[in-house]
Design a protein around this motif. Sequence first.
Motif, mmCIF file in Angstrom:
data_model
loop_
_atom_site.group_PDB
_atom_site.id
_atom_site.type_symbol
_atom_site.label_atom_id
_atom_site.label_comp_id
_atom_site.label_asym_id
_atom_site.label_seq_id
_atom_site.Cartn_x
_atom_site.Cartn_y
_atom_site.Cartn_z
ATOM 1 N N ILE A 1 -37.503 -8.701 -19.437
ATOM 2 C CA ILE A 1 -36.721 -9.583 -18.573
ATOM 3 C C ILE A 1 -37.573 -9.939 -17.358
ATOM 4 C CG2 ILE A 1 -34.734 -9.641 -16.976
ATOM 5 C CD1 ILE A 1 -33.310 -7.681 -18.956
ATOM 6 N N ASP A 2 -37.553 -11.211 -16.962
ATOM 7 C CA ASP A 2 -38.163 -11.605 -15.684
ATOM 8 C C ASP A 2 -37.025 -11.983 -14.739
ATOM 9 O OD1 ASP A 2 -39.579 -12.562 -13.547
ATOM 10 O OD2 ASP A 2 -40.698 -14.095 -14.661
ATOM 11 N N THR A 3 -36.826 -11.181 -13.695
ATOM 12 C CA THR A 3 -35.676 -11.397 -12.793
ATOM 13 C C THR A 3 -35.934 -12.448 -11.723
ATOM 14 O OG1 THR A 3 -36.383 -9.642 -11.261
ATOM 15 C CG2 THR A 3 -34.884 -9.005 -13.055
ATOM 16 N N HIS A 4 -37.164 -13.021 -11.683
ATOM 17 C CA HIS A 4 -37.449 -13.988 -10.617
ATOM 18 C C HIS A 4 -38.615 -14.890 -11.027
ATOM 19 C CE1 HIS A 4 -37.361 -14.821 -6.088
ATOM 20 N NE2 HIS A 4 -38.355 -15.582 -6.534
ATOM 21 N N CYS A 5 -38.295 -16.134 -11.417
ATOM 22 C CA CYS A 5 -39.374 -17.088 -11.720
ATOM 23 C C CYS A 5 -38.948 -18.495 -11.316
ATOM 24 C CB CYS A 5 -39.757 -17.033 -13.190
ATOM 25 S SG CYS A 5 -38.442 -17.527 -14.311
ATOM 26 N N HIS A 6 -39.919 -19.403 -11.293
ATOM 27 C CA HIS A 6 -39.670 -20.799 -10.901
ATOM 28 C C HIS A 6 -40.229 -21.721 -11.989
ATOM 29 C CE1 HIS A 6 -38.611 -19.472 -6.799
ATOM 30 N NE2 HIS A 6 -39.640 -18.645 -6.887
ATOM 31 N N VAL B 1 -34.567 -15.305 -15.065
ATOM 32 C CA VAL B 1 -33.705 -15.896 -14.038
ATOM 33 C C VAL B 1 -34.548 -16.861 -13.210
ATOM 34 C CG1 VAL B 1 -32.145 -15.464 -12.111
ATOM 35 C CG2 VAL B 1 -32.269 -13.822 -14.003
ATOM 36 N N ASN B 2 -34.151 -18.131 -13.263
ATOM 37 C CA ASN B 2 -34.882 -19.160 -12.522
ATOM 38 C C ASN B 2 -34.265 -19.321 -11.129
ATOM 39 O OD1 ASN B 2 -37.081 -21.261 -13.270
ATOM 40 N ND2 ASN B 2 -35.609 -22.384 -12.010
ATOM 41 N N ILE B 3 -35.119 -19.140 -10.119
ATOM 42 C CA ILE B 3 -34.637 -19.030 -8.745
ATOM 43 C C ILE B 3 -34.754 -20.349 -7.982
ATOM 44 C CG2 ILE B 3 -34.961 -17.755 -6.566
ATOM 45 C CD1 ILE B 3 -34.193 -15.820 -8.782
ATOM 46 N N GLY B 4 -33.636 -20.809 -7.396
ATOM 47 C CA GLY B 4 -33.670 -21.992 -6.537
ATOM 48 C C GLY B 4 -34.153 -21.626 -5.145
ATOM 49 N N TYR B 5 -34.823 -22.560 -4.459
ATOM 50 C CA TYR B 5 -35.300 -22.281 -3.092
ATOM 51 C C TYR B 5 -34.932 -23.397 -2.114
ATOM 52 C CZ TYR B 5 -39.038 -25.216 -4.882
ATOM 53 O OH TYR B 5 -39.720 -26.248 -5.471
ATOM 54 N N SER C 1 -30.051 -20.914 -23.476
ATOM 55 C CA SER C 1 -29.120 -19.795 -23.382
ATOM 56 C C SER C 1 -29.720 -18.576 -22.687
ATOM 57 C CB SER C 1 -28.596 -19.424 -24.764
ATOM 58 O OG SER C 1 -29.671 -18.965 -25.548
ATOM 59 N N ASN C 2 -31.026 -18.349 -22.784
ATOM 60 C CA ASN C 2 -31.555 -17.159 -22.104
ATOM 61 C C ASN C 2 -32.281 -17.439 -20.795
ATOM 62 O OD1 ASN C 2 -33.630 -18.218 -23.488
ATOM 63 N ND2 ASN C 2 -34.394 -16.286 -24.312
ATOM 64 N N ILE C 3 -31.894 -18.567 -20.168
ATOM 65 C CA ILE C 3 -32.304 -18.795 -18.779
ATOM 66 C C ILE C 3 -31.037 -18.809 -17.926
ATOM 67 C CG2 ILE C 3 -33.373 -20.376 -17.116
ATOM 68 C CD1 ILE C 3 -35.148 -21.453 -19.305
ATOM 69 N N TYR C 4 -31.051 -18.019 -16.842
ATOM 70 C CA TYR C 4 -29.963 -18.041 -15.865
ATOM 71 C C TYR C 4 -30.519 -18.630 -14.569
ATOM 72 C CZ TYR C 4 -27.460 -15.158 -19.166
ATOM 73 O OH TYR C 4 -26.836 -14.708 -20.304
ATOM 74 N N ALA C 5 -29.615 -19.049 -13.678
ATOM 75 C CA ALA C 5 -30.059 -19.733 -12.460
ATOM 76 C C ALA C 5 -29.528 -19.056 -11.207
ATOM 77 C CB ALA C 5 -29.576 -21.180 -12.486
ATOM 78 N N ARG D 1 -33.770 1.868 -9.081
ATOM 79 C CA ARG D 1 -33.624 0.819 -8.063
ATOM 80 C C ARG D 1 -34.656 -0.294 -8.219
ATOM 81 N NH1 ARG D 1 -28.806 0.982 -7.341
ATOM 82 N NH2 ARG D 1 -29.010 -0.520 -5.660
ATOM 83 N N ILE D 2 -35.445 -0.279 -9.293
ATOM 84 C CA ILE D 2 -36.500 -1.290 -9.480
ATOM 85 C C ILE D 2 -36.067 -2.361 -10.484
ATOM 86 C CG2 ILE D 2 -38.845 -1.692 -10.384
ATOM 87 C CD1 ILE D 2 -39.669 1.021 -9.355
ATOM 88 N N VAL D 3 -36.343 -3.637 -10.169
ATOM 89 C CA VAL D 3 -36.281 -4.688 -11.188
ATOM 90 C C VAL D 3 -37.646 -5.371 -11.269
ATOM 91 C CG1 VAL D 3 -33.785 -5.114 -11.107
ATOM 92 C CG2 VAL D 3 -35.302 -6.397 -9.566
ATOM 93 N N ILE D 4 -37.949 -5.884 -12.465
ATOM 94 C CA ILE D 4 -39.268 -6.475 -12.720
ATOM 95 C C ILE D 4 -39.206 -7.993 -12.531
ATOM 96 C CG2 ILE D 4 -41.152 -6.642 -14.408
ATOM 97 C CD1 ILE D 4 -40.388 -3.742 -13.813
ATOM 98 N N GLU D 5 -40.241 -8.541 -11.912
ATOM 99 C CA GLU D 5 -40.271 -9.992 -11.684
ATOM 100 C C GLU D 5 -41.710 -10.501 -11.732
ATOM 101 O OE1 GLU D 5 -38.827 -10.065 -7.506
ATOM 102 O OE2 GLU D 5 -40.873 -10.583 -6.991
ATOM 103 N N THR D 6 -41.847 -11.842 -11.862
ATOM 104 C CA THR D 6 -43.197 -12.408 -11.772
ATOM 105 C C THR D 6 -43.371 -13.322 -10.562
ATOM 106 O OG1 THR D 6 -42.630 -14.314 -13.160
ATOM 107 C CG2 THR D 6 -43.603 -12.370 -14.265
#
Length: 255
Positions: free
Chosen positions: A4-9, A34-38, A54-58, A195-200
């Motif tokens: 899982i990538d919890t933070h990408c653009h 999870v695609n992050i808005g800025y 289906s497997n992208i959340y925003a 308490r850790i989540v993985i992101e790119t």
Amino acid sequence: MKLIDTHCHLDNEKYDIDRKEIIEKISKTMEFVVNIGYDFESSKRSIELAQKNSNIYATVGVHPTEIGDNFSNENYMELKEMLLNEKVVALGEIGLDYHWMTKTKEIQKNWFRKQMELARELKKPVVIHTREAIKDTIDILKEFKDIYGVIHCYPGSYESATEIIDNYYFGVGGVSTFKNSKTTVEFIRQIPLERIVIETDSPYLTPEPFRGKRNLPEYVEYVVEKIASIKEIDVETVIAITNENAKKLYKIGEK
Ligand SMILES: [Zn+2]
């Protein structure tokens, strides 16, 4: 086990030439990203991507370098409407950035607090960005004791983290693989895996061995390996527990 990538653009222009192929690969090889808005535009693009896949959340929110002068009622209404979309799992990224200082500290704090209030109103978790502003960020987070979320690309010490550890997950990404990442490595050693989540943060902050090139969500693999080696546990355990954390954070796949 899928990652899982919890933070990408992925809406970033760096993917304009091959976004379709990248997303196809993600849908086959990863559990979700999870695609992050800025800002307002990227938040809209984020929702569009999530609705088509289906497997992208925003997430939707306004980053401290993208804010205007006043947080208007119009801003509030626009964010609120987007947050009601069923594929939107959090409000963010929001926070404080004293490195770029595009707006004064007071204006940044105002937008930060207003968006925290909106998260409270809609009972959404928050995605926090903080740069050279750890103390002020933690002080504001502590004003909102009923809100929880993630500090993305957490730059602080374990000691600071303990102040908000009951409400927040800590995003670990490519920085952990860099040669000069002493603080992050020490932080990973001390913080419980729970308490850790993985992101790119794709396309930014590309991990070794690809540092300097465009980042991709699939490179979470290198972050997971780094955490396993620092904590001296196996990779499968890191994936199992951090995947669980990511689902709890964003309330994905809960019955
Ligand atoms: Zn980001």
